[in-house]
Design a protein around this motif. Structure first.
Motif, short mmCIF file in Angstrom:
data_model
loop_
_atom_site.label_atom_id
_atom_site.label_comp_id
_atom_site.label_asym_id
_atom_site.label_seq_id
_atom_site.Cartn_x
_atom_site.Cartn_y
_atom_site.Cartn_z
N LYS A 85 0.76 -0.08 -7.17
CA LYS A 85 0.62 -0.69 -8.50
C LYS A 85 1.92 -1.35 -8.95
O LYS A 85 2.97 -1.19 -8.36
N ASN A 143 -0.01 5.60 0.39
CA ASN A 143 -1.05 6.61 0.54
C ASN A 143 -2.43 5.98 0.71
O ASN A 143 -3.44 6.49 0.22
N ASP A 159 2.74 -1.14 4.15
CA ASP A 159 2.35 0.22 3.77
C ASP A 159 3.59 1.10 3.77
O ASP A 159 4.22 1.30 4.81
N GLU A 206 -3.60 3.40 -0.64
CA GLU A 206 -4.08 2.71 -1.84
C GLU A 206 -3.14 1.57 -2.20
O GLU A 206 -1.93 1.64 -1.92
N PRO A 207 -3.69 0.51 -2.82
CA PRO A 207 -2.80 -0.58 -3.26
C PRO A 207 -1.71 -0.05 -4.19
O PRO A 207 -1.97 0.79 -5.06
N TYR A 265 0.85 -1.19 0.00
CA TYR A 265 0.00 0.00 0.00
C TYR A 265 0.88 1.24 0.00
O TYR A 265 1.99 1.24 0.52
#
Length: 579
Positions: free
Chosen positions: A395, A390, A434, A392-393, A388
């Motif tokens: 990429k 921020n 994260d 979000e996952p 993760y």
């Protein structure tokens, strides 16, 4: 020095006296008798289950055993309290000088915590072992960190450890790699290519294609693969292994040896391993039952050469040779482990990804059969890592084309943070990584919290050096009798658990226990530090009082030493200061 082992020895000695006096029957097995920290520290310093585990075989009331044992333990000068609790548990408190002795031992004995438990047994830890078709991804990262930390842990516990990487260069995926490199080679000659499904289109092969062009020029252009496949396969595999070695070096992982799957073919090793199983009556021609559930459309019963793995704990027998005479993928893996057994290892450990769960029983069966049950194999599965950023996952990597690479992770947060955080969960539990949280400066971030403790200790030691001698040798001889606050004693007691923790983690092959312990030790340290804000007499530096300062610095220097040893096992460099 393992204080818990020492007290256990004293408990066993008292039990032997009870047997000699007729208070216990002869022939009782004592292996299950333990001495460990009580669940509630308010109950004492240590607790033993002796009466509980001996009551049934002795056919006695556990409280009767516990009360007799307590009376004998009180004759020991190290033990000030021995109280029976509940149905027969025995809680003990130790003489304060015992705890102060722990600090002196840590300061004077560089091997504090190390164990001779392994007794030099040879252990092979095989880990990473990724297909040489591209850079290592985040899943490999977790396996690499876990395997490397486990190897270090076992070395610390007295085992003779070998770290090995098994190069999977014998399968069809290496041919796919060669064809993908050939396409990059054509692109290097400014030729247009079409990428077939299942190839490796990642940018990391561009340099390999350029290098192949530099080596062979236009020699392979417009040639069928029968003219170039073998040479390009070897060239591409070498290039990928160089890339993988560089990836591992980024993570401070270095192998003792690399073993090529390809070396098993054409050398008779596979045939020899299968022949040995055959001599044991474990190879036969047979037809497997159809797979459970929905049958594949192309399934049909075929006679194959099978390994009777059910004789060694597997669920079904496994094919080692196909009906067309070709080896199955399992056959070279048997041969590889046959080679490990023949190399004289006393224990084998394989670290696999979560997708190899169905592979465990068959491999254990093969090693059991090949070694006549004398060489244990422990297969450790590392679960998936979810990334993760921020919230979000995270990429995929453009360079890899399809996945997040090890370098992506290390470039973001560094090797130390990567390694520590990968060990904050048990290997078979999923892990969230994260990128923001692992760099957060808070108690919720274990790697920061442990390093912050180490840095705080360094800062206090430097400050104390202005008016007191704070070298470890000098601190060994100071008077520690003033360390009596409950928070100071809690910290010392946590230090005393270090040798016991090492043996437990080593036996269970669980290096994450070291990370958990370091967090708990740092928590006890920070609690004492914060308590000093309200109670000046607990502060580590007592201005104008060299004796009191030296005692407190001795305590926290012992903490720093154990933190350094623990981080060393995890492959993490302690932070000398925090900014």
């Amino acid at each position: 020095m393992n204080l818990f082992a020492d007290i256990r020895t004293r408990v066993l000695s008292c039990l032997d006296q009870m047997v000699a006096e007729g208070a216990l029957p002869e022939g009782l097995a004592m292996q299950a008798v333990t001495v460990e920290p009580p669940r509630d520290p308010a109950h004492g310093d240590m607790a033993t289950n002796a009466a509980m585990v001996l009551a049934k075989p002795a056919k006695m009331n556990p409280r009767v055993i516990a009360e007799t044992l307590a009376a004998k333990l009180l004759d020991d000068p190290m033990i000030t309290v021995a109280e029976v609790a509940g149905p027969g548990f025995l809680n003990m408190r130790l003489e304060p000088g015992v705890w102060q002795g722990v600090i002196k031992t840590v300061l004077s004995d560089d091997s504090f915590g190390q164990s001779d438990m392994g007794q030099g047994e040879k252990v092979m830890v095989e880990y990473v072992s990724a297909n040489p078709t591209g850079p290592l991804h985040v899943g490999h990262t977790r396996g690499a960190v876990f395997g490397d930390a486990l190897a270090s842990l076992l070395d610390y516990a007295g085992y003779d450890v070998t770290r090995e990487y098994y190069i999977n260069d014998g399968g069809a995926q290496v041919d796919v790699l060669a064809r993908s490199v050939y396409l990059r080679y054509l692109e290097a000659h400014d030729l247009s290519v079409d990428w077939p499904e299942g190839s490796y289109p990642g940018d990391y092969l561009i340099d390999v294609g350029d290098a192949l062009k530099a080596k062979v020029g236009d020699k392979f252009i417009d040639k069928g693969e029968q003219f170039w496949l073998d040479e390009v396969r070897e060239f591409a595999t070498d290039a990928m292994m160089n890339l993988i070695r560089e990836d591992l070096a980024q993570l401070n992982v270095r192998m003792d040896s690399f073993f090529s799957e390809k070396s098993l073919y054409g050398t008779g090793l596979i045939e020899k391993a299968i022949a040995e199983l055959d001599e044991k009556g474990l190879i036969y021609l047979g037809t497997l039952e159809p797979p459970k559930g929905k049958l594949p459309e192309d399934w049909e019963p075929r006679e194959q050469t099978l390994f009777k793995s059910t004789a060694h704990g597997d669920d079904v027998d496994r094919p080692v040779k196909k009906s067309d005479g070709a080896w199955t993928y399992f056959a070279p893996d048997i041969a590889y482990h046959y080679d490990k057994v023949k190399r004289g290892y006393d224990q084998l450990i394989d670290v696999f990804g979560a997708d190899h769960g169905g592979y465990v029983k068959r491999m254990k069966a093969a090693v059991s059969a090949l070694s006549d049950g004398k060489v244990p194999l422990d297969v450790k599965l590392t679960q998936l890592v979810k990334l993760y950023k921020n919230g979000e996952p995270f990429k995929m990597s453009k360079r890899a084309g399809t996945f997040v690479t090890l370098r992506d992770v290390v470039d973001q947060v560094g090797p130390d943070v990567t390694r520590f955080h990968m060990l904050t969960r048990k290997n078979d539990a999923p892990l969230d990584f994260d990128f923001d949280k692992v760099l957060e400066q808070s108690k919720d971030n274990p790697v920061f919290y442990v390093n912050y403790a180490y840095a705080r200790i360094n800062s206090a030691t430097k400050k104390a050096a202005a008016f007191a001698q704070v070298g470890d040798a000098e601190l060994t001889g100071v008077d520690l009798s003033g360390l009596t606050d409950v928070s100071e004693l809690a910290l010392i007691k946590k230090l005393a658990e270090w040798p016991r923790l090492i043996e437990i983690a080593s036996k269970s092959h669980e290096p994450h226990r070291v990370a958990f312990y370091l967090y708990d030790l740092a928590s006890d340290f920070h609690a004492l530090y914060n308590k000093g804000n309200d109670q000046p007499t607990l502060r580590f530096v007592q201005e104008g009082d060299a004796d009191a300062t030296q005692a407190k610095i001795a305590l926290i220097r012992a903490v720093a030493i154990v933190i350094s040893h623990g981080l060393g096992i995890l492959g993490v460099t302690p932070a000398e200061e925090m900014r």
